[in-house]
Design a protein around this motif. Structure first.
Motif, PDB file in Angstrom:
ATOM      1  N   ASP A 129       0.809  -1.225   0.000  1.00 16.13           N
ATOM      2  CA  ASP A 129       0.000   0.000   0.000  1.00 16.13           C
ATOM      3  C   ASP A 129       0.841   1.272   0.000  1.00 16.13           C
ATOM      4  O   ASP A 129       0.328   2.354  -0.331  1.00 16.13           O
ATOM      5  CB  ASP A 129      -0.962   0.002   1.196  1.00 16.13           C
ATOM      6  N   ASN A 130       2.129   1.193   0.341  1.00 17.61           N
ATOM      7  CA  ASN A 130       2.969   2.394   0.391  1.00 17.61           C
ATOM      8  C   ASN A 130       3.896   2.520  -0.812  1.00 17.61           C
ATOM      9  O   ASN A 130       3.969   3.581  -1.452  1.00 17.61           O
ATOM     10  CB  ASN A 130       3.801   2.408   1.680  1.00 17.61           C
ATOM     11  N   ILE A 131       4.602   1.450  -1.132  1.00 17.70           N
ATOM     12  CA  ILE A 131       5.610   1.526  -2.200  1.00 17.70           C
ATOM     13  C   ILE A 131       5.270   0.615  -3.370  1.00 17.70           C
ATOM     14  O   ILE A 131       6.079   0.427  -4.270  1.00 17.70           O
ATOM     15  CB  ILE A 131       7.010   1.163  -1.653  1.00 17.70           C
ATOM     16  N   GLY A 132       4.083   0.033  -3.369  1.00 21.04           N
ATOM     17  CA  GLY A 132       3.716  -0.922  -4.400  1.00 21.04           C
ATOM     18  C   GLY A 132       3.508  -0.289  -5.768  1.00 21.04           C
ATOM     19  O   GLY A 132       3.078   0.863  -5.886  1.00 21.04           O
ATOM     20  N   LEU A 133       3.798  -1.060  -6.800  1.00 20.06           N
ATOM     21  CA  LEU A 133       3.655  -0.589  -8.174  1.00 20.06           C
ATOM     22  C   LEU A 133       2.202  -0.277  -8.518  1.00 20.06           C
ATOM     23  O   LEU A 133       1.918   0.700  -9.224  1.00 20.06           O
ATOM     24  CB  LEU A 133       4.212  -1.655  -9.129  1.00 20.06           C
ATOM     25  N   ILE A 134       1.255  -1.092  -8.022  1.00 26.57           N
ATOM     26  CA  ILE A 134      -0.155  -0.899  -8.366  1.00 26.57           C
ATOM     27  C   ILE A 134      -0.659   0.445  -7.844  1.00 26.57           C
ATOM     28  O   ILE A 134      -1.272   1.227  -8.597  1.00 26.57           O
ATOM     29  CB  ILE A 134      -1.012  -2.047  -7.795  1.00 26.57           C
ATOM     30  N   ASN A 135      -0.427   0.733  -6.578  1.00 28.39           N
ATOM     31  CA  ASN A 135      -0.898   2.006  -6.010  1.00 28.39           C
ATOM     32  C   ASN A 135      -0.211   3.202  -6.658  1.00 28.39           C
ATOM     33  O   ASN A 135      -0.845   4.228  -6.917  1.00 28.39           O
ATOM     34  CB  ASN A 135      -0.667   2.021  -4.497  1.00 28.39           C
ATOM     35  N   LEU A 138      -1.840   3.734 -10.049  1.00 24.02           N
ATOM     36  CA  LEU A 138      -3.194   4.290  -9.938  1.00 24.02           C
ATOM     37  C   LEU A 138      -3.170   5.757  -9.527  1.00 24.02           C
ATOM     38  O   LEU A 138      -3.941   6.571 -10.039  1.00 24.02           O
ATOM     39  CB  LEU A 138      -4.002   3.472  -8.922  1.00 24.02           C
ATOM     40  N   GLN A 139      -2.270   6.112  -8.607  1.00 28.67           N
ATOM     41  CA  GLN A 139      -2.181   7.504  -8.168  1.00 28.67           C
ATOM     42  C   GLN A 139      -1.583   8.385  -9.255  1.00 28.67           C
ATOM     43  O   GLN A 139      -2.002   9.540  -9.423  1.00 28.67           O
ATOM     44  CB  GLN A 139      -1.345   7.579  -6.892  1.00 28.67           C
ATOM     45  N   SER A 140      -0.627   7.847 -10.028  1.00 28.73           N
ATOM     46  CA  SER A 140      -0.030   8.633 -11.110  1.00 28.73           C
ATOM     47  C   SER A 140      -1.038   8.909 -12.210  1.00 28.73           C
ATOM     48  O   SER A 140      -1.010   9.968 -12.848  1.00 28.73           O
ATOM     49  CB  SER A 140       1.179   7.888 -11.688  1.00 28.73           C
ATOM     50  N   LEU A 143      -6.402   7.962 -10.822  1.00 32.37           N
ATOM     51  CA  LEU A 143      -7.580   7.141 -10.580  1.00 32.37           C
ATOM     52  C   LEU A 143      -7.926   7.065  -9.102  1.00 32.37           C
ATOM     53  O   LEU A 143      -9.042   6.688  -8.740  1.00 32.37           O
ATOM     54  CB  LEU A 143      -7.346   5.735 -11.140  1.00 32.37           C
ATOM     55  N   THR A 144      -6.985   7.377  -8.241  1.00 34.97           N
ATOM     56  CA  THR A 144      -7.239   7.410  -6.800  1.00 34.97           C
ATOM     57  C   THR A 144      -6.288   8.415  -6.171  1.00 34.97           C
ATOM     58  O   THR A 144      -5.183   8.649  -6.682  1.00 34.97           O
ATOM     59  CB  THR A 144      -7.042   6.014  -6.171  1.00 34.97           C
ATOM     60  N   ASP A 145      -6.737   9.043  -5.085  1.00 40.93           N
ATOM     61  CA  ASP A 145      -5.896  10.034  -4.418  1.00 40.93           C
ATOM     62  C   ASP A 145      -5.305   9.516  -3.116  1.00 40.93           C
ATOM     63  O   ASP A 145      -4.643  10.263  -2.393  1.00 40.93           O
ATOM     64  CB  ASP A 145      -6.698  11.312  -4.154  1.00 40.93           C
ATOM     65  N   GLN A 146      -5.550   8.248  -2.791  1.00 35.68           N
ATOM     66  CA  GLN A 146      -4.984   7.667  -1.580  1.00 35.68           C
ATOM     67  C   GLN A 146      -4.623   6.207  -1.822  1.00 35.68           C
ATOM     68  O   GLN A 146      -5.128   5.571  -2.752  1.00 35.68           O
ATOM     69  CB  GLN A 146      -5.980   7.756  -0.422  1.00 35.68           C
ATOM     70  N   ALA A 147      -3.720   5.714  -1.000  1.00 31.71           N
ATOM     71  CA  ALA A 147      -3.248   4.344  -1.160  1.00 31.71           C
ATOM     72  C   ALA A 147      -4.362   3.343  -0.831  1.00 31.71           C
ATOM     73  O   ALA A 147      -5.097   3.515   0.136  1.00 31.71           O
ATOM     74  CB  ALA A 147      -2.042   4.087  -0.249  1.00 31.71           C
TER      75      ALA A 147
END
Length: 298
Positions: A129-135, A138-140, A143-147
Motif C-alpha cells: 500500500d505504500n511503495i507498491g507498483l499498483i498504487n 493508480l495515483q499517477s 484514478l485514486t488520491d490515496q493508497a
C-alpha cells in the motif's frame, strides 16, 4: 537343493522399493497414526495415546475448517474459470500468429518458470500500500488520491492472491489448449466457413468441442494445485488479515506448527486429500464425457 533366491526383476527393483517405502509409505503411515492421537509437538509422548477418530469428528463440527474449505473452493472456482478463459484467448491469439510463433510460445511459458515463493514476494511488493507498483500507477494516473490497502482489507487481499495465482498459471491452460488447436484438423473449419457459419458458431460448435478435453486436462492439473495452495498465500498474507484469506493448507500449517496440534493437522490433511480426490474424480468424469462427445462427432 539350490538356495532360494529372489527373481532377478524383483532383485533389481528392490532398492527402488526400499527408497519408496522409506520416503513415502512409512511417513504416510506415521502421519495417519498421529491423526488418531492427540499428538502435540510440545508433548512428544502424546503420539502413543490412541483416541480413535476423535480428531476427525472435531473436524466435521469445526466451522473454521469448513470456512477455509469454502474459501478454497471459491479460489478454485474463480481462478480456474478465469485461467481457462484467459488461456483460451491467449492460445487462439498465438495460434493465429503468422510470424514469431515459437517466440510467443516461449514468452507465454515465462510465468511458469518462477517458483510460487518468488511469485508471492513479487506480488506482495506490487500490492504494497505504500511503495507498491499498483498504487503508484493508480495515483499517477489520477484514478485514486490515496493508497489502497490491498493486503490489509480481507476482500482486496483475496483478490490480490487470485491475481497472483492467475498470472502464474494461465500459461498451463494456454499450452494445453494451444496443443489442441494445433492438432485440430482443418477440414471441419473449412466446411463450417463454406456452410456460412459465423466465427462464433464455428468456435462454439467446431473448435471448442475439439479442444474441450485439453482444457479439462489442464483444469484437472490446476485443480490439484489450487486445492493445495499454500506458498503464494503464505508469503502475501499468511492467511490474514484476521484469517480472511486462510485456505485449507494455510490452516493446516498453522494448526500443526503454530498451534503445535500435529495430530489434528494430520487429520485435516487427510480430509483435504479426500476432498481433492473427489474434485479430481469429478473433473475426470467431465473429461471422459468430453472425449466421448469428440469420438461421436469426429
Amino acid at each position: 537343493m539350490k538356495a532360494w533366491r529372489l527373481p532377478p526383476p524383483f532383485l533389481l527393483l528392490l532398492p527402488a522399493v526400499i527408497v519408496l517405502a522409506a520416503v513415502v509409505i512409512i511417513p504416510l503411515l506415521l502421519s495417519f497414526w498421529s491423526s488418531l492421537t492427540p499428538f502435540r509437538l510440545t508433548r512428544p509422548d502424546s503420539i502413543y495415546q490412541f483416541i480413535g477418530f476423535r480428531n476427525y469428528e472435531r473436524i466435521f463440527t469445526d466451522s473454521e475448517f469448513w470456512i477455509a474449505f469454502g474459501r478454497t473452493v471459491l479460489l478454485l472456482t474463480f481462478a480456474l474459470n478465469l485461467e481457462m478463459i484467459l488461456g483460451l484467448g491467449l492460445a487462439m491469439l498465438v495460434e493465429r500468429a503468422t510470424r514469431g510463433q515459437r517466440i510467443l510460445r516461449t514468452i507465454m511459458m515465462f510465468p511458469m518458470m518462477f517458483s510460487p515463493v518468488l511469485v508471492g514476494f513479487q506480488f506482495k511488493f506490487m500490492f504494497n500500500d505504500n511503495i507498491g507498483l499498483i498504487n503508484n500507477a493508480l495515483q499517477s494516473l489520477g484514478l485514486t488520491d490515496q493508497a489502497i490497502p490491498w493486503l490489509i482489507d480481507g476482500n482486496l487481499a483475496f483478490f490480490a492472491i487470485m491475481v497472483a495465482e492467475i498470472w502464474s498459471s494461465t500459461a498451463v491452460f494456454a499450452i494445453f489448449i494451444l496443443a489442441g488447436l494445433m492438432a485440430m484438423p482443418r477440414d471441419p473449419l473449412e466446411a463450417a466457413r463454406v456452410d456460412g457459419c459465423t466465427p462464433w458458431q464455428t468456435f462454439r460448435y467446431v473448435t471448442w468441442p475439439f479442444v474441450m478435453p485439453f482444457a479439462f486436462i489442464a483444469m484437472t492439473i490446476r485443480s490439484l494445485d489450487v486445492a493445495r495452495a499454500y506458498d503464494i498465500i503464505k508469503i502475501m498474507t499468511d492467511g490474514g488479515p484476521a484469517k480472511r484469506t486462510e485456505v485449507l493448507w494455510t490452516l493446516i500449517a498453522r494448526t500443526g506448527y503454530s498451534d503445535a496440534k500435529m495430530g489434528m493437522a494430520n487429520a485435516m490433511s487427510y480430509v483435504a486429500i479426500l476432498l481433492s480426490i473427489l474434485f479430481t474424480f469429478m473433473f475426470f468424469r467431465q473429461l471422459a464425457k468430453a472425449r466421448a462427445q469428440i469420438a461421436a462427432e469426429w
